[in-house]
Every structure is written in structure tokens, then in C-alpha cells.
Motif scaffolding. Structure first.
Motif, PDB file in Angstrom:
ATOM      1  N   ASP A 162       0.808  -1.223   0.000  1.00 31.99           N
ATOM      2  CA  ASP A 162       0.000   0.000   0.000  1.00 31.99           C
ATOM      3  C   ASP A 162       0.841   1.272   0.000  1.00 31.99           C
ATOM      4  N   ALA A 163       2.118   1.159   0.235  1.00 32.86           N
ATOM      5  CA  ALA A 163       2.988   2.341   0.266  1.00 32.86           C
ATOM      6  C   ALA A 163       3.023   2.973  -1.124  1.00 32.86           C
ATOM      7  N   PRO A 164       2.996   4.304  -1.177  1.00 29.89           N
ATOM      8  CA  PRO A 164       2.974   4.971  -2.486  1.00 29.89           C
ATOM      9  C   PRO A 164       4.331   4.919  -3.187  1.00 29.89           C
ATOM     10  N   GLU A 165       4.284   5.017  -4.498  1.00 29.41           N
ATOM     11  CA  GLU A 165       5.515   5.231  -5.257  1.00 29.41           C
ATOM     12  C   GLU A 165       5.983   6.645  -4.906  1.00 29.41           C
ATOM     13  N   PRO A 166       7.274   6.903  -4.890  1.00 28.91           N
ATOM     14  CA  PRO A 166       7.758   8.228  -4.458  1.00 28.91           C
ATOM     15  C   PRO A 166       7.694   9.310  -5.542  1.00 28.91           C
ATOM     16  N   ILE A 167       6.600   9.351  -6.295  1.00 28.58           N
ATOM     17  CA  ILE A 167       6.451  10.305  -7.399  1.00 28.58           C
ATOM     18  C   ILE A 167       6.482  11.748  -6.902  1.00 28.58           C
ATOM     19  N   LYS A 168       5.864  12.020  -5.758  1.00 26.49           N
ATOM     20  CA  LYS A 168       5.858  13.406  -5.270  1.00 26.49           C
ATOM     21  C   LYS A 168       7.272  13.881  -4.950  1.00 26.49           C
ATOM     22  N   TYR A 169       8.175  12.967  -4.554  1.00 24.73           N
ATOM     23  CA  TYR A 169       9.562  13.349  -4.279  1.00 24.73           C
ATOM     24  C   TYR A 169      10.330  13.548  -5.587  1.00 24.73           C
ATOM     25  N   LEU A 170       9.977  12.784  -6.604  1.00 23.73           N
ATOM     26  CA  LEU A 170      10.547  12.992  -7.936  1.00 23.73           C
ATOM     27  C   LEU A 170      10.181  14.392  -8.418  1.00 23.73           C
ATOM     28  N   GLU A 171       8.909  14.739  -8.330  1.00 22.17           N
ATOM     29  CA  GLU A 171       8.448  16.072  -8.745  1.00 22.17           C
ATOM     30  C   GLU A 171       9.135  17.166  -7.939  1.00 22.17           C
ATOM     31  N   PHE A 172       9.320  16.938  -6.649  1.00 15.88           N
ATOM     32  CA  PHE A 172      10.004  17.885  -5.774  1.00 15.88           C
ATOM     33  C   PHE A 172      11.417  18.158  -6.294  1.00 15.88           C
ATOM     34  N   LEU A 173      12.178  17.086  -6.614  1.00 16.86           N
ATOM     35  CA  LEU A 173      13.557  17.263  -7.063  1.00 16.86           C
ATOM     36  C   LEU A 173      13.641  17.816  -8.480  1.00 16.86           C
TER      37      LEU A 173
END
Length: 156
Positions: free
Chosen positions: A131-142
Motif C-alpha cells: 500500500d505504500a505509495p511510489e515516491p512520485i511526489k519526491y521525484l516532482e520535488f527534485l
């Protein structure tokens, strides 16, 4: 019979062409310039504290408070530098990210392309559960941080 479930690390990567020199970009992220990344993107990076080292030598540890999406998060990371290949590796060992991941490592590589460069961010992570999300929001952040650094270096 004994059955072992072994979590497999997942990977994610993004490449961004930059219109500034690879050397300048790398030096900015390493903290070798007068202007820091938190000066360039204060809306994204709220606070950076060194807990060990000076931030420019391998093994340094930083505590970072940052805004990703609508949330403010914290993390503690160990940094490793490969100056010859312009690679910085961040290993997260404490903080909000570890609510979703057993392990989390981000690698930055900056490659010269003539007078400009290519930035490659890659992630290696292991989810705590399905259920853990893919780290897409951190990709967008960087990606956003990369573009802000690029714009700053172009103006300089």
C-alpha cells in the motif's frame, strides 16, 4: 518447507537537460557556492542543519525540513560524494519518508554535455508494504529544485 518473502528494492529515475554547466550545478548542490539550495528554493527547503560533518565531505549527516506538495516533512540523511564523476548519494535513515519505506536512497549524477549538462536523479527504495505509495511526489520535488537551481545559475 520454509517460505521466505524477500522485499525487492524498486527503482525510479528521471533525466533533465540543464542549460548551465554540470560543474556549476554539482558545486551548488554540494554547497561549494556562496548561495545554497535553501537560498534558491526557500519555499521548498525550509531548514537544513548539519548534524555531522560540514556537508561537503562524504559521511556528513543533514537534517532537512522541506515542503513536498502540501505537507512539511523531515528527514535525516547521510551524504556521499564522488567528485570525479559528479555523483552525490543521499541515504535516508530517519524521518517521515521511512513511514512508507524500509530503505530510501537517492543518487544525483551530473554529466557534462558540452557547455551544458544532464542531471540524472535516481531512487532506490523498498516499500514497507504494497500500500505504500511510489515516491512520485519526491521525484516532482527534485525536478522543481533542479529547475530552480538551473534558473538561478543562468541568471548569475
Amino acid at each position: 518447507m520454509i517460505l521466505y518473502l524477500v522485499a525487492q528494492p524498486s527503482t525510479l529515475a528521471v533525466e533533465i537537460d540543464i542549460k548551465t554547466s554540470a560543474e556549476n550545478f554539482y558545486n551548488t548542490l554540494k554547497g561549494k557556492t556562496q548561495t545554497t539550495v535553501s537560498d534558491i528554493a526557500p519555499d521548498h527547503l525550509h531548514k537544513v542543519e548539519f548534524h555531522e560533518g560540514d556537508g561537503q565531505t562524504s559521511g556528513s549527516v543533514k537534517l532537512v525540513t522541506f515542503k513536498v506538495g502540501d505537507a512539511v516533512e523531515n528527514l535525516k540523511k547521510k551524504i556521499h560524494f564522488d567528485d570525479e564523476n559528479k555523483i552525490i548519494t543521499y541515504i535516508v535513515f530517519e524521518g517521515d519518508l521511512l513511514k512508507h519505506y524500509n530503505s530510501y536512497k537517492v543518487t544525483l549524477q551530473v554529466t557534462p554535455k558540452g557547455a551544458v549538462g544532464l542531471v540524472r536523479w535516481s531512487w532506490e527504495y523498498e516499500k514497507l508494504n504494497d500500500d505504500a505509495p511510489e515516491p512520485i511526489k519526491y521525484l516532482e520535488f527534485l525536478v522543481n529544485i533542479t529547475k530552480k537551481i538551473e534558473a538561478h545559475l543562468i541568471k548569475a
